[in-house]
Design an enzyme around this catalytic site. Structure first.
Site, PDB file in Angstrom:
ATOM      1  N   SER A  86     -10.232   9.522   6.520  1.00  0.00           N
ATOM      2  CA  SER A  86      -8.679   9.778   5.922  1.00  0.00           C
ATOM      3  C   SER A  86      -8.787  10.055   4.473  1.00  0.00           C
ATOM      4  O   SER A  86      -7.998  10.898   3.924  1.00  0.00           O
ATOM      5  CB  SER A  86      -7.840   8.554   6.392  1.00  0.00           C
ATOM      6  OG  SER A  86      -7.921   8.385   7.780  1.00  0.00           O
TER       7      SER A  86
ATOM      8  N   LYS B  19       0.837  -1.306   0.057  1.00  0.00           N
ATOM      9  CA  LYS B  19      -0.047   0.090   0.213  1.00  0.00           C
ATOM     10  C   LYS B  19       0.766   1.298  -0.039  1.00  0.00           C
ATOM     11  O   LYS B  19       1.827   1.350   0.771  1.00  0.00           O
ATOM     12  CB  LYS B  19      -0.815  -0.046   1.295  1.00  0.00           C
ATOM     13  CG  LYS B  19      -2.306   0.187   1.124  1.00  0.00           C
ATOM     14  CD  LYS B  19      -3.117  -0.004   2.258  1.00  0.00           C
ATOM     15  CE  LYS B  19      -4.434   0.775   2.462  1.00  0.00           C
ATOM     16  NZ  LYS B  19      -5.228   0.628   3.478  1.00  0.00           N
TER      17      LYS B  19
HETATM   18  P1  ADP Z   1      -8.512   0.918   7.801  1.00  0.00           P
HETATM   19  O1  ADP Z   1      -7.508   1.229   6.596  1.00  0.00           O
HETATM   20  O2  ADP Z   1      -7.985  -0.288   8.552  1.00  0.00           O
HETATM   21  O3  ADP Z   1      -9.975   0.753   7.288  1.00  0.00           O
HETATM   22  P2  ADP Z   1      -8.786   3.449   8.842  1.00  0.00           P
HETATM   23  O4  ADP Z   1      -7.553   4.153   9.455  1.00  0.00           O
HETATM   24  O5  ADP Z   1      -9.523   4.032   7.873  1.00  0.00           O
HETATM   25  O6  ADP Z   1      -8.323   2.077   8.823  1.00  0.00           O
HETATM   26  O7  ADP Z   1      -9.785   3.297  10.185  1.00  0.00           O
HETATM   27  C1  ADP Z   1      -9.676   2.723  11.332  1.00  0.00           C
HETATM   28  C2  ADP Z   1     -11.088   2.500  12.138  1.00  0.00           C
HETATM   29  O8  ADP Z   1     -11.636   3.780  12.075  1.00  0.00           O
HETATM   30  C3  ADP Z   1     -11.979   1.735  11.084  1.00  0.00           C
HETATM   31  O9  ADP Z   1     -12.694   0.885  11.764  1.00  0.00           O
HETATM   32  C4  ADP Z   1     -12.946   2.931  10.421  1.00  0.00           C
HETATM   33  O10 ADP Z   1     -14.102   2.230  10.297  1.00  0.00           O
HETATM   34  C5  ADP Z   1     -12.909   3.797  11.658  1.00  0.00           C
HETATM   35  N1  ADP Z   1     -13.011   5.085  11.340  1.00  0.00           N
HETATM   36  C6  ADP Z   1     -12.658   5.763  10.381  1.00  0.00           C
HETATM   37  N2  ADP Z   1     -13.077   7.223  10.344  1.00  0.00           N
HETATM   38  C7  ADP Z   1     -13.849   7.188  11.395  1.00  0.00           C
HETATM   39  C8  ADP Z   1     -14.963   8.325  12.017  1.00  0.00           C
HETATM   40  N3  ADP Z   1     -15.067   9.398  11.282  1.00  0.00           N
HETATM   41  N4  ADP Z   1     -15.602   7.892  12.783  1.00  0.00           N
HETATM   42  C9  ADP Z   1     -15.863   6.544  13.476  1.00  0.00           C
HETATM   43  N5  ADP Z   1     -14.874   5.733  12.977  1.00  0.00           N
HETATM   44  C10 ADP Z   1     -14.076   6.028  11.975  1.00  0.00           C
END
Ligand code: ADP
Length: 148
Positions: free
Chosen positions: A127, A41
């Site tokens: 993100s 990635k």
């Molecule tokens: P991944 O690449 O494993 O999906 P992320 O960094 O995108 O990891 O997200 C980590 C966790 O946080 C995931 O369970 C995602 O659904 C959750 N998450 C991301 N953004 C939010 C948000 N705004 N509110 C609540 N949970 C979130």
């Protein structure tokens, strides 16, 4: 001692993630934020930056630890002696994905996943969205947790 790992890419770590950690601290004694490293990635923010930024956020919170890992999340959780995986869900799309992950992780190791719904005011923060804004030179600081 109830310990959870909170795994993710955190590229970058947002106020939505921070909210999940803060609320998770009401459930767990300790939360280990694990930045998953996947060599296939490409990340926008270097691992070292993500690690140090998140460490700064929780510098005064001894119940939160931050580290990175380069293995299956279930193996990371076992290594950290965590009984739970903490994740967040915003949408139905997240739900489907998180359910699959929780099922496979439970099947492979018996670990329980605890899912928290995002707070409504953070449900549109991802993100991915922040990376897009950042790429086009927009200020993303309002969406990042404050550090001292
Ligand atoms: P991944 O690449 O494993 O999906 P992320 O960094 O995108 O990891 O997200 C980590 C966790 O946080 C995931 O369970 C995602 O659904 C959750 N998450 C991301 N953004 C939010 C948000 N705004 N509110 C609540 N949970 C979130």
């Amino acid at each position: 001692m109830k310990r959870a790992v909170f795994p993710g890419s955190f590229d970058p770590f947002t106020i939505g993630h921070h909210d999940i950690v803060c609320r998770g601290l009401r459930i767990f004694d300790e939360i280990i934020i694990g930045i998953g490293v996947n060599s296939d990635k490409h990340y926008t923010f270097p691992l070292e930056t993500r690690l140090s930024e998140i460490q700064k956020i929780y510098a005064d919170q001894p119940r939160v630890k931050v580290t990175s890992y380069d293995c299956l999340t279930i193996d990371f959780a076992a290594e950290q002696q965590a009984q739970f995986i903490l994740r967040g869900i915003r949408t139905v799309k997240d739900f489907e994905y998180e359910r699959e992950l929780a099922d496979i992780n439970h099947r492979l190791s018996g670990i329980e996943t605890v899912l928290l719904y995002s707070a409504p005011q953070y449900s549109m923060i991802s993100s991915t969205m922040l990376r897009d804004l950042y790429r086009y030179g927009k200020d993303i600081s309002p969406y990042l947790p404050q550090t001292k």
